[in-house]
Design a protein around this motif. Structure first.
Motif, PDB file in Angstrom:
ATOM      1  N   PHE A 164     -13.148   1.261   1.625  1.00  0.00           N
ATOM      2  CA  PHE A 164     -14.474   1.716   1.218  1.00  0.00           C
ATOM      3  C   PHE A 164     -14.973   0.912   0.021  1.00  0.00           C
ATOM      4  O   PHE A 164     -16.127   0.479  -0.010  1.00  0.00           O
ATOM      5  CB  PHE A 164     -14.431   3.208   0.890  1.00  0.00           C
ATOM      6  N   LYS A 165     -14.095   0.687  -0.945  1.00  0.00           N
ATOM      7  CA  LYS A 165     -14.485  -0.096  -2.122  1.00  0.00           C
ATOM      8  C   LYS A 165     -14.835  -1.535  -1.717  1.00  0.00           C
ATOM      9  O   LYS A 165     -15.833  -2.094  -2.176  1.00  0.00           O
ATOM     10  CB  LYS A 165     -13.371  -0.104  -3.156  1.00  0.00           C
ATOM     11  N   LEU A 166     -14.024  -2.136  -0.858  1.00  0.00           N
ATOM     12  CA  LEU A 166     -14.298  -3.499  -0.408  1.00  0.00           C
ATOM     13  C   LEU A 166     -15.624  -3.568   0.330  1.00  0.00           C
ATOM     14  O   LEU A 166     -16.414  -4.495   0.118  1.00  0.00           O
ATOM     15  CB  LEU A 166     -13.172  -4.003   0.489  1.00  0.00           C
ATOM     16  N   GLY A 176     -18.226  -1.713  -0.094  1.00  0.00           N
ATOM     17  CA  GLY A 176     -19.295  -1.634  -1.094  1.00  0.00           C
ATOM     18  C   GLY A 176     -19.498  -2.954  -1.808  1.00  0.00           C
ATOM     19  O   GLY A 176     -20.639  -3.396  -2.014  1.00  0.00           O
ATOM     20  N   GLU A 177     -18.407  -3.600  -2.194  1.00  0.00           N
ATOM     21  CA  GLU A 177     -18.505  -4.888  -2.884  1.00  0.00           C
ATOM     22  C   GLU A 177     -19.124  -5.952  -1.981  1.00  0.00           C
ATOM     23  O   GLU A 177     -19.964  -6.741  -2.422  1.00  0.00           O
ATOM     24  CB  GLU A 177     -17.122  -5.326  -3.361  1.00  0.00           C
ATOM     25  N   ASP A 235      -9.619   4.366   0.789  1.00  0.00           N
ATOM     26  CA  ASP A 235     -10.316   4.115  -0.477  1.00  0.00           C
ATOM     27  C   ASP A 235     -10.477   2.620  -0.728  1.00  0.00           C
ATOM     28  O   ASP A 235     -11.538   2.162  -1.169  1.00  0.00           O
ATOM     29  CB  ASP A 235      -9.569   4.762  -1.643  1.00  0.00           C
ATOM     30  N   ALA A 236      -9.427   1.846  -0.446  1.00  0.00           N
ATOM     31  CA  ALA A 236      -9.493   0.397  -0.655  1.00  0.00           C
ATOM     32  C   ALA A 236     -10.531  -0.239   0.275  1.00  0.00           C
ATOM     33  O   ALA A 236     -11.313  -1.096  -0.153  1.00  0.00           O
ATOM     34  CB  ALA A 236      -8.121  -0.228  -0.425  1.00  0.00           C
ATOM     35  N   TYR A 239       0.814  -1.207   0.000  1.00  0.00           N
ATOM     36  CA  TYR A 239       0.000   0.000   0.000  1.00  0.00           C
ATOM     37  C   TYR A 239       0.854   1.268   0.000  1.00  0.00           C
ATOM     38  O   TYR A 239       0.473   2.281  -0.585  1.00  0.00           O
ATOM     39  CB  TYR A 239      -0.997  -0.003   1.156  1.00  0.00           C
TER      40      TYR A 239
END
Length: 50
Positions: free
Chosen positions: A36-38, A40-41, A33-34, A16
């Motif tokens: 948050f994306k995870l 959401g998925e 960001d990583a 990272y």
């Protein structure tokens, strides 16, 4: 904003850190960001299972 402390394996931290350097961003932003994306998925996957 809420501040959290996490413990990472040194290899993960190095990964990272390198991504952050390449993106010219703080490592904290890249990690946020990583995550948050995870999140959401995972949420979408959980909704599909219903």
């Amino acid at each position: 904003m809420v501040t959290l402390t996490i413990t990472l394996d040194p290899a993960v931290a190095s990964f990272y850190q390198r991504v952050a350097e390449l993106a010219d961003m703080p490592v904290e932003t890249v990690l946020a960001d990583a995550l948050f994306k995870l999140a959401g998925e995972l949420s979408l996957e959980a909704m599909r299972k219903k």
